[in-house]
Design an enzyme around this catalytic site. Sequence first.
Site, short mmCIF file in Angstrom:
data_model
loop_
_atom_site.label_atom_id
_atom_site.label_comp_id
_atom_site.label_asym_id
_atom_site.label_seq_id
_atom_site.Cartn_x
_atom_site.Cartn_y
_atom_site.Cartn_z
N GLY A 46 0.84 -1.20 0.00
CA GLY A 46 0.00 0.00 0.00
C GLY A 46 0.87 1.24 0.00
O GLY A 46 2.07 1.17 0.27
N GLN A 51 2.45 9.97 2.03
CA GLN A 51 3.82 9.46 2.11
C GLN A 51 4.70 9.97 0.98
O GLN A 51 5.93 9.87 1.06
CB GLN A 51 3.82 7.92 2.08
CG GLN A 51 3.21 7.29 3.31
CD GLN A 51 3.14 5.79 3.18
OE1 GLN A 51 2.19 5.25 2.59
NE2 GLN A 51 4.13 5.10 3.69
N CYS A 92 5.90 -0.39 7.39
CA CYS A 92 5.56 0.87 6.72
C CYS A 92 6.75 1.30 5.86
O CYS A 92 7.89 1.28 6.33
CB CYS A 92 5.24 1.94 7.76
SG CYS A 92 4.75 3.52 7.03
N LEU A 93 6.46 1.69 4.63
CA LEU A 93 7.54 2.12 3.73
C LEU A 93 8.19 3.41 4.23
O LEU A 93 9.31 3.71 3.84
CB LEU A 93 6.99 2.30 2.30
CG LEU A 93 6.43 1.03 1.67
CD1 LEU A 93 5.81 1.34 0.31
CD2 LEU A 93 7.50 -0.05 1.54
N HIS A 134 -4.46 1.07 7.84
CA HIS A 134 -3.11 1.64 7.95
C HIS A 134 -2.97 2.85 7.01
O HIS A 134 -2.49 3.91 7.42
CB HIS A 134 -2.09 0.55 7.61
CG HIS A 134 -0.65 0.99 7.56
ND1 HIS A 134 0.29 0.56 8.48
CD2 HIS A 134 0.02 1.81 6.70
CE1 HIS A 134 1.46 1.10 8.19
NE2 HIS A 134 1.33 1.86 7.10
N GLU A 135 -3.41 2.70 5.76
CA GLU A 135 -3.26 3.79 4.78
C GLU A 135 -4.17 4.96 5.12
O GLU A 135 -3.79 6.12 4.94
CB GLU A 135 -3.55 3.28 3.36
CG GLU A 135 -2.67 2.15 2.86
CD GLU A 135 -1.19 2.37 3.02
OE1 GLU A 135 -0.75 3.55 3.04
OE2 GLU A 135 -0.46 1.37 3.18
N HIS A 138 -2.58 7.18 7.53
CA HIS A 138 -1.62 8.11 6.91
C HIS A 138 -2.34 9.39 6.47
O HIS A 138 -1.81 10.50 6.62
CB HIS A 138 -0.95 7.48 5.69
CG HIS A 138 0.23 6.61 6.00
ND1 HIS A 138 1.33 7.06 6.68
CD2 HIS A 138 0.50 5.31 5.68
CE1 HIS A 138 2.23 6.09 6.78
NE2 HIS A 138 1.75 5.01 6.20
#
Length: 169
Positions: A46, A51, A92-93, A134-135, A138
């Site tokens: 994702g 981000q 997480c990226l 999660h997204e 963000h």
Amino acid sequence: MALIPILLYPDPRLHKVAKPVQTVDSRIHKLVDDMLETMYEANGIGLAASQVDVHERLIVIDVSQERDQPLVLINPEIVWSSEDKLLNEEGCLSVPGIYDGVERAKSIKATATDRSGERRNIDAEGLLAVCIQHEMDHLLGKVFVQYLSPLKRNRIKTKMLKLAREESR
Ligand code: K1U
Ligand code: ZN
């Protein structure tokens, strides 16, 4: 298509609250394409626009094994969450190399606009439900490490700042 740099925790821009996408136009189509390329290149499942320093309500996801089922969620809203919760290992990226458990609703119902501008309903459970939650965090300026203890969070912050210093040398 182009790769976009991913902001790394504790960059303060990760905590900005995203605004709704006004129109699904060619600018949004290019952003979606670039975000998908960036997510696949980083081996993520994702990516939220926040981000990549675009503070608009847009996320891309692909939880398929074959990496061939991209989902585009524009102006997503969670309309129902199960009372049942599950503790899931998350990554997480924006916080590479860090994985920890976060409790989230086991299943959710969401609505979102797709790439062609159609409003869709999404029923999600398992990894898809985890990833959507999660997204969407963000988009509210929340990174998963904020669910961890202050001690763990501070250790992660120190490690990330050290890595950034080493990489800038
Ligand atoms: O938001 C992101 O930075 C992407 C993130 C999504 C995510 C992974 C795991 C749980 C919730 C949300 C990632 O893709 S992290 C890297 C990854 O591919 C991964 C990590 C742990 C489990 C499964 C996948
Ligand atoms: Zn993340």
